[in-house]
Design a protein around this motif. Structure first.
Motif, PDB file in Angstrom:
ATOM      1  N   LEU A 124     106.745  36.470  86.035  1.00 55.72           N
ATOM      2  CA  LEU A 124     107.637  35.329  85.856  1.00 55.72           C
ATOM      3  C   LEU A 124     108.936  35.644  86.575  1.00 55.72           C
ATOM      4  CD1 LEU A 124     107.871  32.581  84.358  1.00 55.72           C
ATOM      5  CD2 LEU A 124     108.978  33.830  82.510  1.00 55.72           C
ATOM      6  N   SER A 125     109.199  34.925  87.669  1.00 57.31           N
ATOM      7  CA  SER A 125     110.359  35.229  88.497  1.00 57.31           C
ATOM      8  C   SER A 125     111.634  34.722  87.852  1.00 57.31           C
ATOM      9  CB  SER A 125     110.175  34.626  89.891  1.00 57.31           C
ATOM     10  OG  SER A 125     110.002  33.228  89.811  1.00 57.31           O
ATOM     11  N   ARG A 126     112.724  35.197  88.360  1.00 57.53           N
ATOM     12  CA  ARG A 126     114.039  34.859  87.797  1.00 57.53           C
ATOM     13  C   ARG A 126     114.277  33.353  87.810  1.00 57.53           C
ATOM     14  NH1 ARG A 126     118.541  37.411  89.440  1.00 57.53           N
ATOM     15  NH2 ARG A 126     117.363  39.297  89.889  1.00 57.53           N
ATOM     16  N   GLY A 127     114.960  32.911  86.771  1.00 60.31           N
ATOM     17  CA  GLY A 127     115.339  31.509  86.690  1.00 60.31           C
ATOM     18  C   GLY A 127     114.393  30.658  85.883  1.00 60.31           C
ATOM     19  N   TRP A 128     113.264  31.221  85.419  1.00 56.95           N
ATOM     20  CA  TRP A 128     112.283  30.409  84.715  1.00 56.95           C
ATOM     21  C   TRP A 128     112.038  30.948  83.317  1.00 56.95           C
ATOM     22  CZ3 TRP A 128     112.025  26.045  86.910  1.00 56.95           C
ATOM     23  CH2 TRP A 128     112.166  25.944  88.296  1.00 56.95           C
ATOM     24  N   TYR A 129     112.155  30.036  82.371  1.00 59.70           N
ATOM     25  CA  TYR A 129     111.853  30.322  80.970  1.00 59.70           C
ATOM     26  C   TYR A 129     112.653  31.546  80.513  1.00 59.70           C
ATOM     27  CZ  TYR A 129     108.386  26.817  82.006  1.00 59.70           C
ATOM     28  OH  TYR A 129     107.798  25.659  82.403  1.00 59.70           O
ATOM     29  N   GLU A 130     111.993  32.493  79.855  1.00 63.21           N
ATOM     30  CA  GLU A 130     112.744  33.579  79.235  1.00 63.21           C
ATOM     31  C   GLU A 130     113.138  34.674  80.217  1.00 63.21           C
ATOM     32  OE1 GLU A 130     108.413  34.578  78.795  1.00 63.21           O
ATOM     33  OE2 GLU A 130     109.674  32.810  78.733  1.00 63.21           O
ATOM     34  N   ALA A 131     112.825  34.521  81.506  1.00 62.34           N
ATOM     35  CA  ALA A 131     113.222  35.544  82.474  1.00 62.34           C
ATOM     36  C   ALA A 131     114.734  35.603  82.637  1.00 62.34           C
ATOM     37  CB  ALA A 131     112.558  35.275  83.827  1.00 62.34           C
ATOM     38  N   GLY A 132     115.408  34.470  82.436  1.00 58.51           N
ATOM     39  CA  GLY A 132     116.866  34.439  82.561  1.00 58.51           C
ATOM     40  C   GLY A 132     117.324  34.276  83.996  1.00 58.51           C
ATOM     41  N   GLY A 133     118.609  34.004  84.161  1.00 60.44           N
ATOM     42  CA  GLY A 133     119.181  33.820  85.483  1.00 60.44           C
ATOM     43  C   GLY A 133     118.847  32.463  86.074  1.00 60.44           C
ATOM     44  N   TYR A 134     119.074  32.334  87.386  1.00 60.74           N
ATOM     45  CA  TYR A 134     118.789  31.104  88.115  1.00 60.74           C
ATOM     46  C   TYR A 134     117.727  31.363  89.175  1.00 60.74           C
ATOM     47  CZ  TYR A 134     123.095  29.072  86.212  1.00 60.74           C
ATOM     48  OH  TYR A 134     124.065  28.586  85.379  1.00 60.74           O
ATOM     49  N   PRO A 135     116.914  30.337  89.499  1.00 60.03           N
ATOM     50  CA  PRO A 135     115.983  30.499  90.629  1.00 60.03           C
ATOM     51  C   PRO A 135     116.766  30.771  91.909  1.00 60.03           C
ATOM     52  CG  PRO A 135     115.455  28.530  89.346  1.00 60.03           C
ATOM     53  CD  PRO A 135     116.778  29.008  88.855  1.00 60.03           C
ATOM     54  N   ASP A 136     116.296  31.735  92.675  1.00 64.58           N
ATOM     55  CA  ASP A 136     116.976  32.088  93.920  1.00 64.58           C
ATOM     56  C   ASP A 136     116.312  31.449  95.127  1.00 64.58           C
ATOM     57  OD1 ASP A 136     119.067  33.460  95.250  1.00 64.58           O
ATOM     58  OD2 ASP A 136     117.681  35.058  95.830  1.00 64.58           O
ATOM     59  N   MET A 137     115.222  30.717  94.920  1.00 64.95           N
ATOM     60  CA  MET A 137     114.555  29.954  95.976  1.00 64.95           C
ATOM     61  C   MET A 137     114.163  30.832  97.165  1.00 64.95           C
ATOM     62  SD  MET A 137     114.661  26.971  94.517  1.00 64.95           S
ATOM     63  CE  MET A 137     114.285  25.734  95.736  1.00 64.95           C
ATOM     64  N   GLY A 138     113.753  32.063  96.886  1.00 72.83           N
ATOM     65  CA  GLY A 138     113.324  32.946  97.968  1.00 72.83           C
ATOM     66  C   GLY A 138     114.459  33.688  98.639  1.00 72.83           C
ATOM     67  N   GLY A 139     115.627  33.737  98.003  1.00 68.81           N
ATOM     68  CA  GLY A 139     116.773  34.431  98.561  1.00 68.81           C
ATOM     69  C   GLY A 139     116.728  35.930  98.321  1.00 68.81           C
ATOM     70  N   PRO A 140     117.842  36.635  98.589  1.00 70.28           N
ATOM     71  CA  PRO A 140     117.850  38.105  98.501  1.00 70.28           C
ATOM     72  C   PRO A 140     117.566  38.641  97.103  1.00 70.28           C
ATOM     73  CG  PRO A 140     120.058  37.217  98.911  1.00 70.28           C
ATOM     74  CD  PRO A 140     119.114  36.107  99.107  1.00 70.28           C
ATOM     75  N   LEU A 141     117.966  37.917  96.056  1.00 70.62           N
ATOM     76  CA  LEU A 141     117.671  38.391  94.708  1.00 70.62           C
ATOM     77  C   LEU A 141     116.169  38.369  94.438  1.00 70.62           C
ATOM     78  CD1 LEU A 141     120.549  36.654  92.676  1.00 70.62           C
ATOM     79  CD2 LEU A 141     120.408  39.034  93.437  1.00 70.62           C
ATOM     80  N   ASP A 142     115.504  37.298  94.868  1.00 69.89           N
ATOM     81  CA  ASP A 142     114.045  37.233  94.717  1.00 69.89           C
ATOM     82  C   ASP A 142     113.355  38.339  95.503  1.00 69.89           C
ATOM     83  OD1 ASP A 142     113.494  35.165  92.912  1.00 69.89           O
ATOM     84  OD2 ASP A 142     113.767  33.626  94.434  1.00 69.89           O
ATOM     85  N   MET A 143     113.878  38.670  96.666  1.00 67.16           N
ATOM     86  CA  MET A 143     113.261  39.726  97.469  1.00 67.16           C
ATOM     87  C   MET A 143     113.415  41.084  96.800  1.00 67.16           C
ATOM     88  SD  MET A 143     111.864  38.045  99.869  1.00 67.16           S
ATOM     89  CE  MET A 143     111.602  36.870  98.525  1.00 67.16           C
ATOM     90  N   ASP A 144     114.593  41.341  96.226  1.00 64.93           N
ATOM     91  CA  ASP A 144     114.784  42.592  95.485  1.00 64.93           C
ATOM     92  C   ASP A 144     113.856  42.647  94.277  1.00 64.93           C
ATOM     93  OD1 ASP A 144     116.706  43.385  97.273  1.00 64.93           O
ATOM     94  OD2 ASP A 144     118.404  42.790  96.027  1.00 64.93           O
ATOM     95  N   ASP A 145     113.672  41.513  93.612  1.00 67.88           N
ATOM     96  CA  ASP A 145     112.764  41.475  92.452  1.00 67.88           C
ATOM     97  C   ASP A 145     111.333  41.802  92.871  1.00 67.88           C
ATOM     98  OD1 ASP A 145     114.863  40.779  90.817  1.00 67.88           O
ATOM     99  OD2 ASP A 145     114.362  38.646  90.742  1.00 67.88           O
ATOM    100  N   ALA A 146     110.892  41.230  93.984  1.00 68.67           N
ATOM    101  CA  ALA A 146     109.524  41.481  94.448  1.00 68.67           C
ATOM    102  C   ALA A 146     109.319  42.964  94.722  1.00 68.67           C
ATOM    103  CB  ALA A 146     109.230  40.659  95.701  1.00 68.67           C
ATOM    104  N   SER A 147     110.318  43.611  95.323  1.00 67.07           N
ATOM    105  CA  SER A 147     110.202  45.052  95.576  1.00 67.07           C
ATOM    106  C   SER A 147     110.191  45.837  94.277  1.00 67.07           C
ATOM    107  CB  SER A 147     111.352  45.514  96.471  1.00 67.07           C
ATOM    108  OG  SER A 147     111.241  44.936  97.773  1.00 67.07           O
TER     109      SER A 147
END
Length: 738
Positions: free
Chosen positions: A219-242
């Motif tokens: 569950l990526s950032r920004g959705w449901y209980e993950a918290g934060g905001y969706p980053d729409m494929g930005g640098p935060l999402d890339m760091d999360d994937a790693s």
């Protein structure tokens, strides 16, 4: 145990429910004795804690709250008593239980108990998922009927990030040692799609785990209980994937995983995350993008026409999908949809919007992804109004040219339509219903997308040699000319192409000239054109919101077409000829197959009623803004009923000044309107038609001025270009992928 808790509460109710609950209780208790007692005390404590959230929701009903808490306490007491008692159930008791509880039910209870409590730190909803999948496996529901022989265990983890963001991971793992001589099981990682949960890939995770893959969804950032905001494929999402890959590597020994054979896969929003992650992290060895994006500009502003319907839908889904977009994203989306786009406004806002979408577009990072020769599987839907098929094929060309090994599949239907049915409701679940054949046909369950995706990973993560390598790298579903329930999906056939665009010996670009009498004449090659001076127009159409051309209803129109055979039609005798121009070929002597990207090139001159016409010396920006909407028709034998085949929309905001995609040099140059991809048969006796008007309700128009006029010239620059499949030797043959 949750099952015992349910049975305990039921047993407090009037008969005959306790008679049903007792055998299930006994079966669950039998299974419980197989568990490791060293963990029971922790499980008892965890059970009570996890069910507190249910009790909290009952605070407004004291009686119900008390009943629930008493039931939980009773279960915990019962477990504690059992913990102090014998480790096994006597043969006599076991025999009595077996006489009452059928074997399959007992097996389901055992697997449910085991999976519910195999991971003490798992949340209740995560345990519910594991339980549901164990039941599905025991009953061979849906796609699991075709699953492999391996049993499956589930693991659930929380991955803390910065500022309270906690990613949720769930892994389906083959519950058997990896094959001898291998480095472990390959791993496929699935981020969640827009507004959907971590459970969306559960069936595929489980099915593929039975065949020797570890499926990890998060569950990526920004959705449901993950918290934060969706980053729409930005640098935060890339760091999360790693970070997710780091976690897989940390658990590789426990799971029997081979981190060197790791891939990402996603659907829609998560497809964009998957491909971008593959560009940013070299540990990803293959990636599947199912209905994803390549250049985000083509999502928010295709051909300069802001995608108002779908972007407003994105905002709405975010609001109701347990997340909200951050203020910056809302502002940028509003800029793309509603902005007046004067020169001053555009100069102020465009750089910020362009920077945002550029950072999230795979076309910015081709070398990172393709210099490693990363295999990429792109699945598109021909009628996709959000992540369009024409943009997807452009991405295919971009990645192929950069050195990636790209495999492409284009199916009929709206956004993600070929992926969702078989993902969310497995096909064989319907076989118990008398109308199953209608449902299977109508809902598109026979689409081969998921099997082809599995074969892609089997080929590039395990080195399997099979049908995937034998098939052409570009597979395009042929839309049938027949109508009726589910005709598009009942027996899906495909044309296979070795390269894109196909060789001229396979698909011939055929251009039709436009005439001032409304005709489309033959191929431009060899046709004698009347040469006209630039700006001398043969037809003029006025702006109007009701030209009589039916643009089709987004989503619903495609669903009705593909499931029920209900076509979006325009009746040509009802078209307002002051607001639209119609061009048509004579009836075709032989049927034609059109497969690829049609486009209309137009020689146009905008003006305003009651004002002097544009002169050659006038600056280009003095021309009025305008929108051009083109529609390709299959005109039936009656000459009046015209089926919508495909369409395109382009805006010109400031002639002479390029916007995101909407530039036009001005009079004397052609304006090309690209249309969505299609692969369709037009029968003999039918005609091909082209409609042109100045408004499409689903895209923000550059102008709504009722005085707007657009002249259409019939000089050599005005033509309709169609990719016509050759019918002779060397032409691609239709085939099935099922």
């Amino acid at each position: 145990m949750a099952l015992q808790a349910l049975c305990g509460l039921v047993s407090a109710l009037p008969a005959p429910l306790p008679a049903v609950a007792e055998p299930l209780w006994q079966a669950a208790r039998d299974a419980e004795t197989e568990m490791d007692h060293d963990h029971q005390n922790a499980r008892i404590t965890k059970f009570a804690k996890d069910h507190q959230y249910i009790a909290d929701s009952m605070q407004n009903d004291p009686d119900l709250h008390a009943l629930w808490m008493n039931g939980v306490a009773a279960v915990a007491d019962s477990w504690q008593a059992e913990r102090s008692a014998t480790d096994t159930v006597s043969d006599e008791t076991a025999d009595a239980s077996s006489k009452v509880v059928p074997g399959p039910i007992k097996a389901i209870a055992a697997s449910t108990v085991h999976l519910l409590f195999e991971t003490p730190e798992a949340f209740a909803w995560e345990r519910a998922q594991a339980s549901a999948m164990s039941v599905a496996q025991a009953l061979k529901i849906g796609d699991l009927e075709y699953a492999g022989p391996l049993p499956v265990r589930w693991r659930h983890h929380s991955l803390p990030r910065e500022e309270g963001v906690v990613l949720k991971l769930t892994a389906a793992i083959p519950d058997a040692p990896p094959p001898e001589g291998s480095d472990g099981y390959p791993v496929i990682v699935f981020p969640n799609a827009f507004s959907l949960t971590v459970f969306m890939f559960s069936f595929k995770q489980h099915e593929w785990a039975t065949k020797g893959f570890i499926g990890v969804s998060y569950l990526s950032r920004g959705w449901y209980e993950a918290g934060g905001y969706p980053d729409m494929g930005g640098p935060l999402d890339m760091d999360d994937a790693s970070a997710v890959i780091d976690m897989v590597e940390a658990h590789a020994s426990e799971w029997g995983a081979d981190p060197s054979a790791l891939a990402f896969a996603g659907l829609s929003y998560s497809a964009g995350l998957a491909v971008l992650a593959a560009a940013h992290d070299a540990r990803i060895k293959a990636v599947a993008s199912l209905c994803g994006w390549g250049n985000l500009t083509n999502v928010v502003d295709p051909q300069g026409a802001p995608n108002r319907f779908y972007i407003e839908g994105i905002k709405l889904l975010a609001d109701i999908g347990a997340s909200r977009l951050p203020a910056e994203q809302i502002e940028l989306l509003d800029i793309s949809i509603h902005h007046a786009r004067s020169r001053e406004d555009w100069n102020r806002d465009a750089p910020r919007l362009m920077s945002y979408v550029d950072q999230r577009s795979i076309e910015r990072f081709p070398k990172k992804l393709c210099r490693r020769g990363t295999p990429v599987f792109l699945a598109l839907n021909a009628d996709d109004g959000l992540l369009t098929s024409d943009a997807g094929l452009q991405t295919r060309q971009f990645l192929h040219g950069a050195g990636c090994r790209v495999f492409t599949m284009v199916d009929e239907g709206e956004h993600a339509f070929s992926a969702f049915p078989n993902l969310m409701i497995p096909s064989t679940m319907l076989t118990a219903f008398p109308v199953n054949e209608w449902l299977i046909k109508g809902m598109g369950y026979r689409q081969p997308l998921w099997q082809r995706t599995f074969d892609f990973f089997d080929t590039f993560l395990r080195g399997a040699h099979g049908r995937f390598e034998e098939e052409a790298p570009i597979q395009f579903q042929l839309r049938s000319s027949k109508t009726g329930v589910g005709m598009y999906f009942a027996e899906p056939t495909y044309l296979g192409f070795e390269e894109w665009p196909p060789r001229r010996s396979v698909v011939t670009p055929t251009a039709f000239a436009m005439t001032d009498s409304g005709g489309l004449i033959g191929s431009v090659e060899g046709v004698a054109h009347r040469q006209r001076a630039p700006g001398l127009c043969d037809t003029s159409i006025a702006f109007g919101t009701a030209s009589g051309i039916n643009p089709g209803v987004p989503i619903l129109g495609t669903v009705l077409k593909t499931t029920g055979g209900v076509q979006s039609r325009t009746f040509l005798d009802k078209v307002n000829r002051t607001a639209a121009a119609i061009y048509r070929t004579p009836p075709l002597e032989r049927g034609a197959t059109i497969c690829g990207l049609p486009n209309a090139s137009l020689s146009v001159l905008p003006s305003r009623a009651g004002r002097p016409p544009h002169s050659p010396g006038d600056p280009p920006e003095s021309l009025p803004r305008f929108q051009v909407h083109t529609v390709l028709f299959d005109i039936e034998e009656d000459g009046n009923s015209a089926k919508l085949l495909t369409s395109g929309v382009r805006n010109v905001w400031m002639p002479g000044v390029a916007g995101l995609n909407g530039g036009w040099a001005g009079p004397g140059t052609e304006l090309t309107v690209g249309m969505h991809a299609l692969c369709v048969e037009v029968p003999a006796g039918h005609a091909i038609g082209l409609g042109v008007d100045l408004f499409n309700v689903y895209y923000t128009p550059a102008s709504t001025d009722p005085a707007l006029r657009l002249g259409l010239s019939c000089d050599a620059r005005s033509r309709l270009a169609l990719p016509v499949v050759n019918s002779g030797d060397g032409a691609p043959q239709t085939h099935t992928l099922l």
